[in-house]
Design a protein around this motif. Sequence first.
Motif, short mmCIF file in Angstrom:
data_model
loop_
_atom_site.label_atom_id
_atom_site.label_comp_id
_atom_site.label_asym_id
_atom_site.label_seq_id
_atom_site.Cartn_x
_atom_site.Cartn_y
_atom_site.Cartn_z
N GLY A 78 0.78 -1.16 0.13
CA GLY A 78 -0.15 0.05 -0.11
C GLY A 78 0.73 1.17 0.06
N THR A 79 1.85 1.16 0.69
CA THR A 79 2.74 2.53 0.82
C THR A 79 3.94 2.35 -0.34
N TYR A 80 3.86 1.18 -0.95
CA TYR A 80 5.02 1.12 -2.27
C TYR A 80 4.12 1.90 -3.41
N THR A 81 2.87 1.56 -3.37
CA THR A 81 2.03 2.26 -4.61
C THR A 81 1.47 3.76 -3.98
N ASP A 82 0.11 4.00 -4.07
CA ASP A 82 -0.29 5.41 -3.61
C ASP A 82 -1.58 5.20 -2.91
N ASP A 83 -1.39 4.52 -1.95
CA ASP A 83 -2.92 4.52 -1.28
C ASP A 83 -2.34 4.84 0.31
N LEU A 84 -0.99 4.66 0.48
CA LEU A 84 -0.69 4.91 2.22
C LEU A 84 0.58 5.63 2.15
N ASN A 85 0.56 6.79 2.85
CA ASN A 85 1.57 7.66 3.30
C ASN A 85 2.43 6.78 4.61
N CYS A 86 3.55 6.92 4.43
CA CYS A 86 4.55 6.22 5.62
C CYS A 86 5.04 7.05 6.58
N TYR A 87 4.95 6.98 7.99
CA TYR A 87 5.40 7.91 8.75
C TYR A 87 6.34 7.18 9.74
N SER A 88 6.93 6.19 9.39
CA SER A 88 7.91 5.18 10.08
C SER A 88 9.00 6.19 10.84
N PRO A 89 9.19 6.35 11.95
CA PRO A 89 10.10 6.98 12.54
C PRO A 89 11.57 6.43 12.40
N TYR A 90 11.65 5.12 12.23
CA TYR A 90 13.11 4.48 11.93
C TYR A 90 13.21 4.25 10.40
N VAL A 91 14.02 5.22 9.90
CA VAL A 91 14.53 5.27 8.76
C VAL A 91 14.93 4.00 8.22
N GLN A 92 16.05 3.42 9.18
CA GLN A 92 16.98 2.34 8.89
C GLN A 92 16.16 0.80 8.72
N ASN A 93 14.84 0.81 9.15
CA ASN A 93 14.15 -0.27 9.08
C ASN A 93 13.61 -0.73 7.55
N GLY A 94 13.68 0.54 6.64
CA GLY A 94 13.51 0.09 5.27
C GLY A 94 11.97 0.58 4.72
N LEU A 95 11.19 0.82 5.90
CA LEU A 95 9.79 1.21 5.40
C LEU A 95 9.62 2.65 4.60
N VAL A 96 10.72 3.50 5.14
CA VAL A 96 10.76 4.92 4.39
C VAL A 96 11.01 4.78 2.90
N ASP A 97 12.09 3.69 2.69
CA ASP A 97 12.66 3.50 1.54
C ASP A 97 11.57 3.02 0.61
N ILE A 98 10.80 1.99 1.01
CA ILE A 98 9.80 1.37 0.35
C ILE A 98 8.79 2.46 -0.04
N TYR A 99 8.41 3.29 0.92
CA TYR A 99 7.38 4.39 0.59
C TYR A 99 7.89 5.28 -0.65
N ASN A 100 9.23 5.73 -0.61
CA ASN A 100 9.92 6.51 -1.49
C ASN A 100 10.27 5.88 -2.85
N ASN A 101 9.93 4.65 -2.92
CA ASN A 101 10.22 3.57 -4.18
C ASN A 101 11.84 3.76 -4.21
N VAL A 102 12.53 3.69 -3.02
CA VAL A 102 13.97 3.34 -3.45
C VAL A 102 14.28 1.91 -3.09
N GLN A 103 14.73 1.11 -4.27
CA GLN A 103 15.07 -0.35 -3.98
C GLN A 103 16.40 -0.52 -3.65
N ILE A 104 16.53 -0.89 -2.62
CA ILE A 104 17.87 -1.38 -1.75
C ILE A 104 17.67 -2.65 -1.66
N PRO A 105 18.67 -3.43 -2.30
CA PRO A 105 18.71 -5.04 -1.93
C PRO A 105 18.93 -5.32 -0.52
N SER A 106 19.57 -4.61 0.36
CA SER A 106 19.54 -4.83 1.77
C SER A 106 18.64 -4.31 2.53
N ASN A 107 17.48 -3.86 2.15
CA ASN A 107 16.18 -3.43 2.76
C ASN A 107 15.84 -4.58 3.77
#
Length: 455
Positions: A78-107
């Motif tokens: 849902g956040t990878y597409t356009d239905d959900l905004n992500c507010y995860s406070p932990y950037v390092q856990n990977g959710l923010v990258d998914i929301y921003n469509n940043v594909q990092i294999p180490s996510n």
Amino acid sequence: MKNNIFNTLKSVSISLVLLGSISCEQFINTELPYNQIGNTEVFADVSSANAALAGLYAELWSSSMISGDATGGAAILGTYTDDLNCYSPYVQNGLVDIYNNVQIPSNTIIYNFWSRAYKHIYYANSIIKGVRESTSISQANKDRLIGEATVIRSILYFNLSQIFDDIPYTDTTDYVYNSQLKKMSKSQLMSYLENDLKGSISILNDQYANQERIYINKKTAELLLAKVLMMDDKWSEAEILLSQIIQSPLYTWESDLSKVFIKTGKHILWQLKPANSTDATKEFIMFNFTTSLPTSFSLSDALVNSFETGDLRKQAWIISTVINQKTYFRPLKYKNPVNANSTEDSVIFRIEEVYLLYAECMAQQNKLSEAKAAVDKIRQRAGLSPLPFGLSKDGLIDKMMEESRHEFFAEMGHRFYDLKRFKKLTLLPLTKPSWKTFHSAFPIPEKELVINPKS
């Protein structure tokens, strides 16, 4: 260099270990599990076998690709597409990258998503093997246990293939065999799943083992088989299955939007039960912000603003909250708070999805009036007028996508699956500026890869 993943699952006296090792072609390496109780002891009788299967269902609710929290497909896709905004406070856990469509294999989120799915596949394979080899379980119980475990495995494979494209497939716990696995093309995987599901359908019953419909039945298997057939454009075969589900006396249309997520509904095909009798659903917990800023997700403005005027689903299933003079939207499909839930389970499949898939099959066969009628049934309950006559096939499919978005937002990752199936992911750059064509599939997690310079 080889990275092994140890995912240990211990439930009802089973210690199952999935160890993944991936190269460009070789994707799963399993070694002999340590401290494992033999299958003959675990499956000595039907009670222990039932407990093993119940453990798998519990795992699916607790943390899996179909669970209702941030580890599941509803949140991630849902956040990878356009239905959900992500507010995860932990950037390092990977959710923010998914929301921003940043594909990092180490996510780490994607790695856990993948590895849990294969852990549950291994669990299902262990149940199938143990039950099949048991000498003390009746054939009727064997059929039920093997059928349900096979459908669960098929759901996991089907969803993985939609997200990652080509993936490895195994139906065994044999560590030597699994060490040689390679990626399988999506078309070949669909053929395997078709065979697996037809086998399950032949041994499962329509009647539910529990009145809450928390165990898979034959009709659930038929729904998944229809989805598999549709991936291969087998529209008429899928139509027959979907029509049988719609016509089954097991299911009745729920006309009251406020009752769609009540667990006693006869429109529900399958749902997952919370761990304890009064636990809130994970969906309620994830979206439950009222006076403080969201720390996980909110509904996007793009979704909220896409509803037609007068759509009752927007009124019944979305609530706004003003915090610091800013309006946030959250889903209100599940309403019961922690320690006060006696009426809600987490719905996985419901009859509304069957109607929209049936409409898709009809449209793809140019049976446009039948397709329109199925979509109009969804719209009518939402308080909307019927679709206009004369819509083209493509026009009808566009309307199906809209209805699916408004019917299934924050459920099971429907938005991503629909956009990908209809080849409409190209719409996302309108609201997701970082979206690129290659984002149509997630990368295989880095921990699962061995870089081969010759590949």
